[in-house]
Enzyme design. Structure first.
Site, short mmCIF file in Angstrom:
data_model
loop_
_atom_site.label_atom_id
_atom_site.label_comp_id
_atom_site.label_asym_id
_atom_site.label_seq_id
_atom_site.Cartn_x
_atom_site.Cartn_y
_atom_site.Cartn_z
N ASP A 1 1.09 -1.30 0.10
CA ASP A 1 -0.17 0.15 0.65
C ASP A 1 0.77 1.24 -0.07
O ASP A 1 2.17 0.94 0.63
CB ASP A 1 -1.01 -0.30 1.06
CG ASP A 1 -1.88 0.88 0.94
OD1 ASP A 1 -2.14 1.65 0.27
OD2 ASP A 1 -2.56 1.52 2.40
N SER A 2 0.39 1.66 -0.59
CA SER A 2 1.41 3.54 0.30
C SER A 2 1.57 3.52 1.01
O SER A 2 3.22 4.39 1.57
CB SER A 2 0.03 5.07 -0.54
OG SER A 2 -1.13 4.87 0.18
N CYS B 1 -3.86 -1.59 -2.26
CA CYS B 1 -4.35 -0.35 -1.86
C CYS B 1 -5.83 0.15 -2.96
O CYS B 1 -5.42 -1.01 -4.00
CB CYS B 1 -2.92 -0.03 -2.17
SG CYS B 1 -3.22 1.98 -2.63
N GLU C 1 -2.30 8.49 8.64
CA GLU C 1 -1.15 8.23 8.86
C GLU C 1 -0.72 8.71 10.48
O GLU C 1 0.42 8.53 10.48
CB GLU C 1 -0.83 8.98 8.33
CG GLU C 1 -0.82 8.64 6.29
CD GLU C 1 -0.08 7.12 6.56
OE1 GLU C 1 0.42 7.25 6.58
OE2 GLU C 1 -0.84 6.24 5.48
N CYS D 1 -11.17 2.61 0.73
CA CYS D 1 -9.43 2.70 0.97
C CYS D 1 -9.25 2.19 2.51
O CYS D 1 -9.68 1.86 3.38
CB CYS D 1 -9.75 4.26 1.51
SG CYS D 1 -7.82 4.68 1.94
N HIS E 1 -7.14 3.47 4.91
CA HIS E 1 -6.63 3.52 5.72
C HIS E 1 -8.25 3.63 6.37
O HIS E 1 -8.18 4.11 7.80
CB HIS E 1 -6.23 4.85 4.75
CG HIS E 1 -4.77 5.03 4.47
ND1 HIS E 1 -4.13 4.47 3.70
CD2 HIS E 1 -4.28 6.10 5.04
CE1 HIS E 1 -2.77 4.48 2.96
NE2 HIS E 1 -2.74 5.63 4.45
#
Length: 285
Positions: free
Chosen positions: A24-25, A87, A168, A200, A202
């Site tokens: 993932d990013s 992702c 994040e 997503c 996240h």
């Protein structure tokens, strides 16, 4: 801990002890990794966090496709037996990769297909909301796949770009997060949706804030849980061979070193694993 560059480890009994690659990013994909580590404790994993280039959700499709290919090639070079693209934004580009691109027989999983399928399975009134990055919403990937499975479904989409930096930062339960969630989602509260896709990786980190908007009367579809179910089926059906080594390993490779990432990932994974995490900084270019 086993070396990332070791050769094939396929036993005569059909066990495949090579690791599963996940990328993932940033920190979001750890929600997928957490589900996989919990459900498959004998498997080893290599997690690639492309922290030098996050977020993906604001990038062009061409750029995301380039990152996707580079990350896949990196993980294949580490001798993985399968790759989970944890992702959603990158997953929108998998179908657009040229068929001439070879993945050396490594099976590639995306998180959109199982997420869409699970949403169609759990919805009762066929009204589904998709929360995702702008890039994922613009691609209409979830809406198209949901409609393909459940043509009569009503799909409402909402981009929530600020959710990624909040995750994040580790602001999972914060007044600011609650306020932003209200701003994004309040108009969906009275729309009648009974299922909300966290489109997503996240976003599951912000479940508490999201539940405060929708209450406990909606199904929250988590990509990690959905992809874990798919892998379980593939292990059972012989599409993937399970590992037989009880002492599995976990390596987290970051394209930009981050103490914040290490701290948050340790916190998120500590409840589902006892193995030590090995962190390293890598280049995928």
């Amino acid at each position: 801990m086993a070396s990332l560059n070791q050769g094939p480890m396929v036993s005569a009994k059909g066990h495949d002890n090579r690791p599963i690659g996940v990328f993932d990013s940033g920190i979001g994909g750890i929600t997928v990794l957490r589900a996989l580590v919990k459900d498959f404790p004998k498997e080893s994993f290599i997690y690639l966090g492309d922290t030098a280039r996050l977020p993906y959700g604001s990038k062009s499709p061409e750029t995301v496709k380039k990152y996707l290919l580079q990350n896949i090639k990196f993980l294949i070079s580490k001798n993985v037996k399968a790759i989970v693209v944890a992702c959603n934004t990158a997953s929108t580009q998998i179908d657009k990769i040229s068929p001439e691109v070879s993945f050396d027989g490594v099976k590639i999983y995306n998180v959109i297909d199982p997420g869409a399928a699970l949403a169609c399975k759990v919805t009762e009134n066929k009204k589904i909301a998709v929360l995702a990055t702008r890039a994922t919403i613009s691609s209409e990937s979830y809406a198209k796949k949901i409609k393909k499975i459940l043509p009569e479904a009503e799909v409402l989409s909402q981009a929530c770009p600020l959710f990624v930096p909040l995750a994040e930062e580790g602001w999972y339960e914060d007044p600011v997060t609650n306020l932003i969630a209200f701003r994004y989602l309040n108009h969906l509260k009275n729309s009648g949706v009974d299922t909300v896709v966290l489109g997503c990786t996240h976003y599951p980190l912000l479940k508490t804030a999201i539940k405060k908007i929708f209450g406990n009367y909606v199904h929250l579809v988590d990509s990690g849980e959905a992809i874990s179910q798919l892998l379980a089926d593939d292990f059972k059906n012989g599409v993937l061979n399970p590992s037989e080594i009880p002492q599995s390993s976990l390596t987290i490779a970051l394209t930009d070193a981050s103490l914040q990432f290490e701290t948050l990932s340790n916190e998120l994974l500590c409840s589902v694993m006892s193995k030590q995490i090995h962190f390293e900084t890598v280049s995928v270019i």
